[in-house]
Design a protein around this motif. Structure first.
Motif, PDB file in Angstrom:
ATOM      1  N   ARG A   1       0.948  -0.871   0.447  1.00 46.72           N
ATOM      2  CA  ARG A   1      -0.084   0.865  -0.177  1.00 46.72           C
ATOM      3  C   ARG A   1       1.089   1.091   0.221  1.00 46.72           C
ATOM      4  NH1 ARG A   1      -4.616   1.262  -0.081  1.00 46.72           N
ATOM      5  NH2 ARG A   1      -5.618  -0.291   0.669  1.00 46.72           N
ATOM      6  N   THR A   2       1.426   1.122   0.871  1.00 48.69           N
ATOM      7  CA  THR A   2       2.580   2.659   0.943  1.00 48.69           C
ATOM      8  C   THR A   2       3.719   2.313  -0.493  1.00 48.69           C
ATOM      9  OG1 THR A   2       2.722   2.418   2.807  1.00 48.69           O
ATOM     10  CG2 THR A   2       4.495   4.019   1.968  1.00 48.69           C
TER      11      THR A   2
ATOM     12  N   LYS B   1       6.878   3.674   7.734  1.00 46.85           N
ATOM     13  CA  LYS B   1       6.420   2.561   6.713  1.00 46.85           C
ATOM     14  C   LYS B   1       6.952   2.898   4.810  1.00 46.85           C
ATOM     15  CE  LYS B   1       1.176   4.769   7.206  1.00 46.85           C
ATOM     16  NZ  LYS B   1       0.381   5.285   6.384  1.00 46.85           N
ATOM     17  N   LEU B   2       8.201   3.597   5.071  1.00 47.87           N
ATOM     18  CA  LEU B   2       9.378   2.956   4.390  1.00 47.87           C
ATOM     19  C   LEU B   2      10.824   3.430   4.567  1.00 47.87           C
ATOM     20  CD1 LEU B   2      10.456   2.492   0.737  1.00 47.87           C
ATOM     21  CD2 LEU B   2       9.937   5.367   0.900  1.00 47.87           C
ATOM     22  N   VAL B   3      11.697   2.060   4.283  1.00 50.24           N
ATOM     23  CA  VAL B   3      13.165   1.871   4.381  1.00 50.24           C
ATOM     24  C   VAL B   3      13.512   1.560   3.337  1.00 50.24           C
ATOM     25  CG1 VAL B   3      15.398   1.435   6.171  1.00 50.24           C
ATOM     26  CG2 VAL B   3      12.437   1.767   6.854  1.00 50.24           C
TER      27      VAL B   3
ATOM     28  N   GLY C   1       1.725   8.991  -5.733  1.00 45.75           N
ATOM     29  CA  GLY C   1       1.889  10.577  -5.158  1.00 45.75           C
ATOM     30  C   GLY C   1       0.850  10.805  -4.615  1.00 45.75           C
ATOM     31  N   ASP C   2       0.705   9.963  -3.805  1.00 45.34           N
ATOM     32  CA  ASP C   2      -0.607  10.347  -2.724  1.00 45.34           C
ATOM     33  C   ASP C   2       0.165  10.190  -1.342  1.00 45.34           C
ATOM     34  OD1 ASP C   2      -3.063  10.050  -4.012  1.00 45.34           O
ATOM     35  OD2 ASP C   2      -3.153   7.582  -3.122  1.00 45.34           O
TER      36      ASP C   2
ATOM     37  N   ASP D   1       7.408  11.404   3.632  1.00 45.13           N
ATOM     38  CA  ASP D   1       6.870  11.235   3.933  1.00 45.13           C
ATOM     39  C   ASP D   1       6.908  10.125   4.872  1.00 45.13           C
ATOM     40  OD1 ASP D   1       6.015  14.013   5.297  1.00 45.13           O
ATOM     41  OD2 ASP D   1       3.964  13.987   3.191  1.00 45.13           O
ATOM     42  N   ALA D   2       6.871   8.832   3.482  1.00 47.13           N
ATOM     43  CA  ALA D   2       6.744   8.074   3.418  1.00 47.13           C
ATOM     44  C   ALA D   2       7.955   7.554   4.564  1.00 47.13           C
ATOM     45  CB  ALA D   2       7.379   6.872   2.451  1.00 47.13           C
TER      46      ALA D   2
END
Length: 120
Positions: free
Chosen positions: A70-71, A90-92, A78-79, A84-85
């Motif tokens: 989802r991320t 939510k993102l590495v 572009g959501d 921010d992720a």
């Protein structure tokens, strides 16, 4: 429904090879919420060509992305912004600092990413 196959093929199709080194560049994407069949994806870029692999090609990744589907889809559309992720956890992203600094130049996001959304 989210499709990892569709996301990865679309990402592969739109990567800006001219912003990557001409030597082999390995991108490894790991989706922590998917089963082992779809969990790992690799992109190998070399000489302006990109190959998408679901089997480990045997090369150390230059950039490693760890996220959930989802991320990564939200990022692609572009959501959510890259910053921010990452800030949300939510993102590495790990790897070569030069490539990581230039992610927006070579990991071209969806054509929908820059469209303003209307207020409902």
């Amino acid at each position: 429904d989210l499709s990892v196959e569709l996301l990865m093929w679309e990402m592969r199709r739109t990567i800006n090879c001219t912003a990557l080194p001409m030597t082999r560049t390995v991108l490894h994407f790991e989706f922590k919420d998917l089963d082992k069949t779809y969990k790992h994806w690799w992109m190998l870029a070399e000489n302006s060509e990109i190959d998408l692999c679901v089997d480990d090609p045997g090369f150390d990744p230059d950039v490693y992305f760890l996220s959930d589907l989802r991320t990564m889809t939200e990022l692609w559309l572009g959501d959510i912004s890259l910053i921010d992720a990452e800030k949300s956890g939510k993102l590495v992203i790990k790897g070569c600092s030069q490539l990581m600094r230039n992610i927006p130049e070579w990991l071209m996001f969806s054509g929908f990413a820059n469209i303003e959304r209307g207020v409902a």
